[in-house]
Enzyme design. Structure first.
Site, PDB file in Angstrom:
ATOM      1  N   GLY A  92      36.170 -41.233 -39.683  1.00 15.35           N
ATOM      2  CA  GLY A  92      35.484 -42.293 -38.932  1.00 15.35           C
ATOM      3  C   GLY A  92      33.987 -42.002 -38.824  1.00 15.35           C
ATOM      4  O   GLY A  92      33.143 -42.873 -39.065  1.00 15.35           O
ATOM      5  N   HIS A  93      33.656 -40.755 -38.487  1.00 16.02           N
ATOM      6  CA  HIS A  93      32.235 -40.382 -38.398  1.00 16.02           C
ATOM      7  C   HIS A  93      31.565 -40.498 -39.772  1.00 16.02           C
ATOM      8  O   HIS A  93      30.422 -40.947 -39.887  1.00 16.02           O
ATOM      9  CB  HIS A  93      32.087 -38.929 -37.930  1.00 16.02           C
ATOM     10  CG  HIS A  93      32.574 -38.659 -36.539  1.00 16.02           C
ATOM     11  ND1 HIS A  93      33.713 -37.946 -36.276  1.00 16.02           N
ATOM     12  CD2 HIS A  93      32.067 -39.010 -35.332  1.00 16.02           C
ATOM     13  CE1 HIS A  93      33.885 -37.849 -34.966  1.00 16.02           C
ATOM     14  NE2 HIS A  93      32.915 -38.496 -34.363  1.00 16.02           N
ATOM     15  N   SER A 136      40.254 -40.180 -34.248  1.00 16.38           N
ATOM     16  CA  SER A 136      39.581 -39.717 -33.036  1.00 16.38           C
ATOM     17  C   SER A 136      39.604 -38.195 -33.037  1.00 16.38           C
ATOM     18  O   SER A 136      40.570 -37.584 -33.522  1.00 16.38           O
ATOM     19  CB  SER A 136      40.332 -40.231 -31.800  1.00 16.38           C
ATOM     20  OG  SER A 136      39.983 -39.470 -30.671  1.00 16.38           O
ATOM     21  N   LYS A 152      35.217 -48.231 -32.411  1.00 12.46           N
ATOM     22  CA  LYS A 152      36.386 -47.740 -31.676  1.00 12.46           C
ATOM     23  C   LYS A 152      36.033 -47.585 -30.200  1.00 12.46           C
ATOM     24  O   LYS A 152      36.819 -47.890 -29.330  1.00 12.46           O
ATOM     25  CB  LYS A 152      36.858 -46.402 -32.250  1.00 12.46           C
ATOM     26  CG  LYS A 152      38.300 -46.127 -31.869  1.00 12.46           C
ATOM     27  CD  LYS A 152      38.612 -44.671 -31.848  1.00 12.46           C
ATOM     28  CE  LYS A 152      38.123 -44.055 -30.588  1.00 12.46           C
ATOM     29  NZ  LYS A 152      38.300 -42.651 -30.454  1.00 12.46           N
ATOM     30  N   GLN A 185      31.445 -48.545 -25.080  1.00 11.69           N
ATOM     31  CA  GLN A 185      30.250 -47.721 -25.274  1.00 11.69           C
ATOM     32  C   GLN A 185      29.218 -48.472 -26.114  1.00 11.69           C
ATOM     33  O   GLN A 185      28.022 -48.508 -25.786  1.00 11.69           O
ATOM     34  CB  GLN A 185      30.652 -46.412 -25.946  1.00 11.69           C
ATOM     35  CG  GLN A 185      29.498 -45.602 -26.499  1.00 11.69           C
ATOM     36  CD  GLN A 185      29.923 -44.248 -26.996  1.00 11.69           C
ATOM     37  OE1 GLN A 185      30.202 -43.361 -26.191  1.00 11.69           O
ATOM     38  NE2 GLN A 185      29.970 -44.052 -28.301  1.00 11.69           N
TER      39      GLN A 185
HETATM   40  O1  PAF Z   1      30.810 -41.486 -29.066  1.00 15.25           O
HETATM   41  C1  PAF Z   1      30.435 -40.304 -28.872  1.00 15.25           C
HETATM   42  O2  PAF Z   1      30.793 -39.372 -29.613  1.00 15.25           O
HETATM   43  C2  PAF Z   1      29.544 -39.998 -27.691  1.00 15.25           C
HETATM   44  O3  PAF Z   1      29.889 -40.746 -26.574  1.00 15.25           O
HETATM   45  C3  PAF Z   1      28.031 -40.130 -28.008  1.00 15.25           C
HETATM   46  C4  PAF Z   1      27.653 -41.557 -28.376  1.00 15.25           C
HETATM   47  C5  PAF Z   1      27.680 -39.199 -29.163  1.00 15.25           C
HETATM   48  C6  PAF Z   1      27.206 -39.726 -26.788  1.00 15.25           C
HETATM   49  O4  PAF Z   1      27.465 -38.418 -26.385  1.00 15.25           O
END
Ligand code: PAF
Length: 282
Positions: free
Chosen positions: A32-33, A187, A151, A155
């Site tokens: 995902g990243h 995740s 996901k 946020q």
């Molecule tokens: O989604 C995340 O991994 C965190 O909430 C983030 C955006 C890096 C902030 O710490």
């Protein structure tokens, strides 16, 4: 690829960059990243990935101490993905006011009311912590664009508000959720699941899709749809925090005539809290 730990060194490395993308992460990177990194690379000449487990966004009873940390493996993946800079600061570098376990000298951003609903209802202060660290990362990196995953839909919404309300000249790009073959959203916390729990975990996405299908067929009894799904999940051992049908633009509870909808859920399997969402246009 450079690995940089201080704000001063990062600023100096980025001095002449005018087309930088930031991908903020807490490490323990998965596909995902890497999808977010790929989006960043498509759009920017220089890609910075931050790896920082932000204590400010964890509640007292949450998994800060146990949060998986794997900097070396993360850096290998990021180098292979063509990232230019990894920014991996210490807690003291990010929060020089930090003393022991107290962050109470730290100036923070108050997130809007929506931050107290959905995930924020059971994680008080979480989104204030996220908004604060993201604002700091934006100020440190000064990127032209930043990429966040869908996901973490709430946020993403709060970060878009941060950018809008603080007039930040940063384009926010949203990356689609990457899923395991059984539908489970990728995740960093999936690593806490046993093999049996990983199978059960796929059910969360299935229930969200079932609600989506019902809505697409014209069912707008959102309360009944979410309650039925919750009951089915509880019956197989989940502890459901919430399932909610919202307007995907405002994140307000969806009205039956809304065209842009997102169905969000958070639920625990054992000690592992998972979140997921699916969106739809009508
Ligand atoms: O989604 C995340 O991994 C965190 O909430 C983030 C955006 C890096 C902030 O710490």
């Amino acid at each position: 690829m450079q690995i940089i730990e201080t704000v001063a060194a990062l600023r100096s490395a980025l001095k002449h960059q005018t087309n930088t993308a930031l991908v903020p992460t807490m490490g323990n990177l998965h596909a995902g990243h890497l999808h977010l990194v790929a989006l960043a690379k498509q759009q920017a000449a220089c890609v910075v990935v931050s790896i920082f487990v932000n204590p400010l966004q964890f509640g007292a009873n949450e998994d800060l101490a146990n949060y998986p940390r794997s900097l070396e493996a993360d850096c290998e993946k990021l180098a292979a993905a063509g990232v230019d800079i990894v920014f991996a600061p210490s807690v003291i570098e990010m929060y020089p006011q930090f003393d022991g376990d107290q962050l109470n000298q730290t100036m923070t951003i108050t997130a809007p009311d929506i931050a107290n609903e959905l995930c924020g209802a059971s994680r008080p202060g979480h989104f204030s912590g996220v908004a604060t660290v993201v604002a700091k990362l934006f100020n440190i990196v000064m990127p032209q664009l930043a990429v966040f995953g869908k996901k973490d839909f709430q946020q993403l919404h709060i970060i878009r508000e941060l950018v809008k309300q603080f007039n930040l000249p940063i384009t926010i790009i949203a990356g689609d959720t990457v899923r395991e073959s059984n539908g489970l959203a990728m995740s960093s916390r999936n690593g806490f699941l046993t093999a049996a729990q990983k199978n059960t975990a796929a059910q969360l996405h299935q229930e969200l899709n079932a609600i989506k299908l019902q809505i697409q067929h014209g069912n707008t009894d959102f309360n009944a749809l979410t309650m039925d799904a919750s009951e089915r999940l509880q019956a197989t051992g989940w502890l459901v925090d919430y399932i909610s049908v919202r307007n995907s633009i405002s994140l307000a509870p969806a009205a039956s005539q809304d065209q842009t909808i997102v169905i969000l859920a958070a639920a625990k399997l054992g000690n592992t809290r998972l979140i997921d969402n699916v969106d739809l246009l009508r």
